[in-house]
Design a protein around this motif. Structure first.
Motif, PDB file in Angstrom:
ATOM      1  N   TRP A  70      -1.895  -2.116  -9.329  1.00 32.06           N
ATOM      2  CA  TRP A  70      -1.578  -1.375  -8.104  1.00 32.06           C
ATOM      3  C   TRP A  70      -0.237  -0.676  -8.244  1.00 32.06           C
ATOM      4  N   PRO A 107       2.772   0.129  -2.289  1.00 29.47           N
ATOM      5  CA  PRO A 107       1.577   0.723  -1.672  1.00 29.47           C
ATOM      6  C   PRO A 107       1.814   1.235  -0.252  1.00 29.47           C
ATOM      7  N   HIS A 131      -7.600   2.246  -2.910  1.00 28.82           N
ATOM      8  CA  HIS A 131      -6.595   3.053  -2.214  1.00 28.82           C
ATOM      9  C   HIS A 131      -5.193   2.842  -2.762  1.00 28.82           C
ATOM     10  N   PHE A 132      -4.997   1.786  -3.532  1.00 30.56           N
ATOM     11  CA  PHE A 132      -3.624   1.428  -3.898  1.00 30.56           C
ATOM     12  C   PHE A 132      -3.364   1.332  -5.400  1.00 30.56           C
ATOM     13  N   SER A 163      -1.672  -7.768  -7.042  1.00 26.40           N
ATOM     14  CA  SER A 163      -2.361  -7.033  -5.972  1.00 26.40           C
ATOM     15  C   SER A 163      -2.702  -7.954  -4.798  1.00 26.40           C
ATOM     16  N   LYS A 185       0.436  -8.139  -2.808  1.00 24.37           N
ATOM     17  CA  LYS A 185       0.636  -6.882  -2.064  1.00 24.37           C
ATOM     18  C   LYS A 185      -0.340  -6.796  -0.890  1.00 24.37           C
TER      19      LYS A 185
END
Lengths: 520, 80
Positions: free
Chosen positions: A431, A435, A505-506, B43, B46
């Motif tokens: 990612w 983000p 999307h990220f 991820s 995040k």
């Protein structure tokens, strides 16, 4: 106002006629139970035999016992009712305030003081001996213990049906109550006459319970009471129009968790019958403790054990510090603005719980009214054994589940979705570092809300409560009726699935083109 | 040596910081040479941050107010 609807029973309904005659009105506690007239007959039989019949103790002595024990219980409904009754019986308010504040300094007669000590320290042989030495007969001691049990019955019942006081609620002062270690003894009474073999109450009990529970054998001094108790049990247990006989026997002997029952989709009549049955269980539980009669009846909740060492129980019960406790107390005392304050504090939490389960903001907004009305309705029975917020979320959860069942009968929080087994992360590209800089806040919300809404319900609701509402894990587990390991497992699965949905999307710019190619 | 499957079995506890030191060392050793698991951890963290920071599923005050008023009206009328 109470939890249950009121049905007109007519002025000739005998239990109401008896209550009208003795109280001068029909207290709300009883009007709250008109859905099941037969339980009112059961209660009326018991109350008349103990409270309205003058045998060993006077009505004023018994009302005094009821008043001080309601104060010990912190039961505003009963405290107000008995305070009013004693005033009507001619006891001045100032005198009542002294008795409630500290009966040992209230200049009571030695016999009445001994009676109150006896009921405060039920099961304590020395208190019973002290009462005897003050000239109280076995019949008087038995009647005092029966009155203490009746107090527990009325307190449990009024909290269970959610009765609001019949008069302006009286503030309950802090009490000076003697503490003692309890020493149970089966030798309270010099004589417990053996009833004839064909005595109907004993035949009924043997048939219903297999043998006669000891609490009944210990009351043979008063066959009329035994008759009333078994009449009450007959009215309560035999009909199966709400709960089954076996269910009621279980609740009677082992108790039930009312807060849980209320949120389990039972009918109003079933819940009412559970409340009444549990109140009878509480009655016999206190009675067996008071009579030192062994333990056939178990009180489910710690504070329902008896009037034993009450201040100690209260102290040990306080296991949760609840920031809403003060506000809840105000609502219980009739302050409706305090309820509005509770709604304002928790509207987001309720909304998110509802969205988490219903999966649709419109439905969630619609269900908010139902949820808060249920919360208000059931608040008098909320006993603070969990935090208010946890309890609130469990009501919201159950309200939403009920709606979901109506809409989609097959869906539940426990369903196994197709993704349940064999979930493997597929999006494994790195990612971008930050983000949140890629989209506006509104766009981010939309991405997350869409992603969350697509999760299977069992993961969605846990993720909603833990990550979005940030409810502590113990509270989420308690509100959803799940174990902590189940919450952890569902939360992880929900997070990983949401990660999967958000990933396209990220992912960092170098990977984005190929990822979009994969997902498109 | 732990595998990616072993890592996945512990990833929930690892993200919560709820693993014993010895297990954490093993997991971090695995991360030091496994790009896939590193991406998953990064991820997932995040994701969690975005979800908790964004204030999703907010019920605007303007939407809640009429609901609250209806509820209070019902309560006040039934309390009379």
């Amino acid at each position: 106002m109470s939890y249950f609807g009121e049905v007109a029973l007519g002025s000739s309904f005998q239990p109401f006629a008896a209550l009208q005659e003795q109280f001068g009105f029909v207290p709300k506690l009883f009007r709250a139970q008109t859905l099941l007239p037969r339980v009112l007959e059961a209660e009326s039989a018991l109350i008349s035999a103990i409270l309205f019949t003058d045998k060993a103790l006077t009505r004023i002595q018994k009302e005094c016992i009821l008043l001080v024990l309601a104060a010990v219980d912190g039961n505003s409904y009963c405290f107000t009712l008995h305070y009013q009754m004693l005033k009507l019986l001619g006891v001045p308010e100032q005198r009542l305030d002294c008795i409630v504040a500290d009966y040992q300094r209230a200049d009571l007669s030695p016999t009445t003081a001994a009676l109150l000590t006896l009921v405060f320290t039920l099961g304590n042989k020395e208190a019973a001996q002290e009462a005897s030495s003050q000239g109280l007969s076995d019949e008087s001691i038995l009647e005092a213990i029966l009155t203490a049990a009746l107090s527990r019955f009325l307190c449990t019942l009024s909290a269970g049906v959610g009765a609001t006081p019949d008069f302006a609620p009286r503030p309950i002062p802090s009490l000076q109550v003697p503490l003692s270690d309890t020493e149970h003894s089966a030798e309270f009474f010099r004589s417990t006459p053996k009833p004839p073999d064909n005595f109907a109450p004993m035949l009924f009990l043997r048939k219903e319970f297999g043998s006669v529970p000891k609490v009944f054998s210990a009351q043979t001094l008063r066959p009329d009471i035994l008759q009333a108790e078994t009449d009450a049990l007959r009215h309560l247990l035999l009909p199966e129009d709400a709960l089954t006989r076996a269910q009621k026997r279980d609740i009677l002997l082992a108790g039930a968790d009312l807060e849980t029952l209320r949120t389990r989709g039972l009918t109003e009549n079933q819940i009412l019958e559970a409340v009444v049955t549990m109140s009878f269980g509480a009655f016999f539980n206190v009675l067996q403790a008071g009579l030192g009669a062994g333990s056939d009846f178990t009180a489910r909740m710690p504070e329902k054990k008896a009037h034993l060492s009450v201040p100690l129980d209260r102290h040990t019960d306080v296991t949760v510090v609840d920031p809403d406790a003060e506000c809840v107390g105000k609502v219980k005392a009739g302050d409706l603005d305090a309820f509005e304050e509770l709604m304002n504090r928790h509207s987001q939490r309720v909304y998110r719980t509802l969205v988490g389960i219903l999966g649709n903001p419109d439905d969630a907004r619609d269900a908010m009214q139902d949820t808060f009305l249920k919360v208000f309705q059931h608040l008098p029975g909320f006993e603070g054994r969990s935090k208010f917020s946890t309890w609130l979320v469990s009501i919201a959860t159950n309200t939403a589940i009920q709606r979901l069942r109506e809409r989609r009968p097959m869906e539940s929080l426990d369903e196994s979705g197709p993704d349940d087994e064999g979930f493997r992360p597929r999006q494994v590209q790195a990612w971008t570092d930050d983000p949140e800089q890629l989209y506006s806040q509104a766009e981010m919300r939309s991405l997350i809300e869409n992603g969350v809404m697509k999760l299977p319900i069992k993961y969605r609701v846990v993720l909603m409560l833990r990550d979005i509402e940030q409810l502590p894990i113990e509270e989420a587990a308690s509100a959803l009726g799940l174990g902590i390991p189940a919450i952890k497992a569902r939360l992880l699965r929900g997070r990983l699935m949401l990660r999967e949905a958000l990933a396209p999307h990220f992912i960092s710019s170098g990977n984005r083109r190929s990822a979009q190619g994969v997902t498109n | 040596m732990i595998t990616c499957a072993d890592f996945m079995a512990e990833i929930g506890n690892y993200l919560e910081g709820d693993v014993a030191d010895e297990v954490r060392h093993q997991l971090e050793h695995h991360l030091s040479h496994c790009q896939t698991c590193t991406v998953l951890v990064d991820s997932s963290r995040k994701t969690l941050k975005i979800v908790t920071d964004t204030g999703s599923f907010d019920l605007p005050e303007a939407t809640f107010r009429p609901i609250a008023e209806r509820i209070m009206a019902r309560i006040r009328s039934s309390d009379k």
